[in-house]
Write a protein that holds these residues in place. Structure first.
Motif: not given
Length: 185
Positions: A99-126
């Motif tokens: 999704a390219r439209d920042e006001l669309s539900l598709g964009y929000l789903l893409d954003l949440m997917e990206e946030v989920q992957a970023d959080i999972a990649a954090l070094d929790r032992t830091a």
């Protein structure tokens, strides 16, 4: 034991998405043997071992120690994490492009997917993970919606401009704004 294990392999998802294995996994929140889990679940140790073996092979359960019982090595197992996140990429979205439209539900789903992957990649032992999570509810009259969205975009652009240099630690900032549905309890 990790807090979260992010599953990106289809084999992990297949191993996890069986009701009996999910129950075995719950029982292994604390270290235990297949016999102990079997007794709590009312199953045979062999049946539980079958599920534990699949979970170990998928990296969802760890063999934490062994002990000799009547001449046989007995494994003590524990879940690898307190919770498991399935990557949305395992399923994907059928028929939708990014999704390219920042006001669309598709964009929000893409954003949440990206946030989920970023959080999972954090070094929790830091020793320190400087992060913040905010959540709130705003009530906006229908005639003020566009003004609200414009103000929100302006505020975010100002923050990106003010702190968007090349120096210092990089932080990802994601804001999600969506209509609040009914509470699910």
């Amino acid at each position: 034991m990790r807090d979260v294990l992010y599953l990106e392999e289809i084999e992990q998802a297949e191993a996890l998405l069986k009701p009996q294995r999910v129950e075995v996994l719950r029982q292994l929140a604390e270290p235990g043997t297949c016999g102990e889990v079997a007794a709590r679940l009312g199953q045979t140790p062999q049946r539980v071992y079958y599920h534990v073996k699949r979970l170990v092979d998928a990296g969802l359960v760890d063999l934490v120690s062994e002990r000799r019982v009547r001449g046989i090595n007995e494994g003590i197992y524990q879940a690898a994490a307190r919770s498991y996140w399935l990557s949305p990429r395992l399923v994907g979205r059928i028929g939708l492009t990014k999704a390219r439209d920042e006001l669309s539900l598709g964009y929000l789903l893409d954003l949440m997917e990206e946030v989920q992957a970023d959080i999972a990649a954090l070094d929790r032992t830091a020793p320190e993970l400087p992060s913040i999570g905010l959540s709130g509810e705003i009530h906006v009259r229908p005639e003020k919606r566009q003004e609200f969205l414009n103000d929100l975009q302006t505020m975010m652009r100002e923050l990106f401009t003010r702190y968007g240099g090349d120096e210092g630690d990089a932080f990802k900032l994601a804001v999600a704004c969506y209509p609040k549905g009914e509470d699910h309890e």
